[in-house]
Design a protein around this motif. Sequence first.
Motif, PDB file in Angstrom:
ATOM      1  N   HIS A 135     121.680  -5.727 -48.735  1.00  0.00           N
ATOM      2  CA  HIS A 135     122.135  -5.117 -49.976  1.00  0.00           C
ATOM      3  C   HIS A 135     122.219  -3.593 -49.846  1.00  0.00           C
ATOM      4  N   GLN A 136     121.223  -2.998 -49.173  1.00  0.00           N
ATOM      5  CA  GLN A 136     121.256  -1.550 -48.981  1.00  0.00           C
ATOM      6  C   GLN A 136     122.367  -1.156 -48.018  1.00  0.00           C
TER       7      GLN A 136
ATOM      8  N   HIS B 236     127.533   1.158 -56.921  1.00  0.00           N
ATOM      9  CA  HIS B 236     126.327   0.889 -56.122  1.00  0.00           C
ATOM     10  C   HIS B 236     125.277   1.983 -56.302  1.00  0.00           C
TER      11      HIS B 236
ATOM     12  N   LYS C 270     123.043   1.753 -59.240  1.00  0.00           N
ATOM     13  CA  LYS C 270     121.961   0.780 -59.097  1.00  0.00           C
ATOM     14  C   LYS C 270     120.860   1.288 -58.158  1.00  0.00           C
TER      15      LYS C 270
ATOM     16  N   GLY D  72     130.882  -3.806 -49.649  1.00  0.00           N
ATOM     17  CA  GLY D  72     130.803  -2.398 -49.274  1.00  0.00           C
ATOM     18  C   GLY D  72     131.882  -1.991 -48.304  1.00  0.00           C
TER      19      GLY D  72
ATOM     20  N   SER E 147     133.601   1.766 -55.993  1.00  0.00           N
ATOM     21  CA  SER E 147     132.550   0.921 -55.440  1.00  0.00           C
ATOM     22  C   SER E 147     131.271   1.725 -55.211  1.00  0.00           C
TER      23      SER E 147
ATOM     24  N   ALA F  70     130.831  -5.070 -57.065  1.00  0.00           N
ATOM     25  CA  ALA F  70     129.523  -4.426 -56.860  1.00  0.00           C
ATOM     26  C   ALA F  70     128.449  -5.115 -57.700  1.00  0.00           C
TER      27      ALA F  70
ATOM     28  N   ALA G 186     125.647  -1.264 -49.945  1.00  0.00           N
ATOM     29  CA  ALA G 186     125.769  -0.155 -50.883  1.00  0.00           C
ATOM     30  C   ALA G 186     126.047   1.166 -50.157  1.00  0.00           C
TER      31      ALA G 186
ATOM     32  N   SER H 156     129.608   1.602 -48.854  1.00  0.00           N
ATOM     33  CA  SER H 156     130.639   1.962 -49.834  1.00  0.00           C
ATOM     34  C   SER H 156     130.863   3.467 -49.853  1.00  0.00           C
TER      35      SER H 156
ATOM     36  N   HIS I 290     124.914  -7.640 -56.203  1.00  0.00           N
ATOM     37  CA  HIS I 290     123.487  -7.521 -56.527  1.00  0.00           C
ATOM     38  C   HIS I 290     122.942  -8.776 -57.204  1.00  0.00           C
TER      39      HIS I 290
END
Length: 283
Positions: A184-185, A79, A82, A31, A75, A251, A188, A191, A255
């Motif tokens: 992960h959040q 993200h 998803k 990110g 990017s 990206a 994302a 980015s 995940h």
Amino acid sequence: MFGIPVFDLVWLVVALLAAGAITGLLAGVFGVGGGAVAVPILYELFRILAVPDEVRMPLCVGTSLAIIVPTSLRSFTAHRAKGAVDMSILRVWAVPVVLGVVTGSLIARYAPADLFKAVFVLVAGVSAIRLLFGKDTWRLGLDMPGKPIMRAYGGLIGVLSALMGIGGGQLSNLFMTFYSRPIHQAVATSSGLGILISIPGAIGYIYAGWPHMADFPDVIAFQPPLALGYVSLLGLLLFIPTSTWMAPIGAHLAHRLSKRRLEVAFGLFLLLVCARFAASLLA
């Protein structure tokens, strides 16, 4: 071209294309905008092209911010597809981040080269320690703070990112994980922050460097059409193809990695960046 031997020129082009690919991959996985990769490579490019020390580092930073624009866009799109981006955070940060970037761009007009490196070492070092050795108990809260604190931090992210030539990913990742957001959040959402930082940052560095171009009329790499202020169009054009190609791949990879693997990978990456600039400061 520029009086550079053909072998050196070919090596330089290959290195820039490879660095662009790594930049795109990092943008997708972590990110971040990939400025930590782009800036050192660009520094070597401008050394070979005989760009004076007085303007070399800001030219690297400004060009890095311009490179981050398409990389961050791709990017962020990957993200968001998803469903991992927290748009509420980006909405709160939007205005203060942009104002911080503008402020940082103005500072960059007068700042010495060592300031850019010192800021990089400090932020990268703190981020790496948190990711590699931090525990779940290292928290400032179980939820994000109120809007005043969020806006203040957004402004700080903008200033520091503009001085470092990055998309703000490592700063926002650090902040969000301290407030218990999953890595992960955080990756994302970061980015999207890269878009808010890179566009006004690139424009600000064009403005900041424009007056200095007249001071070096014989430096071809620092004159139109190869440069606009502190943004090198040569570096930009060589980075964009491979960086935008690799960003969605990164990206997708992000995940597929476990939370801990992502944290360790990002932490080790930041340590390498920190060591690179610390050695440069001590040299």
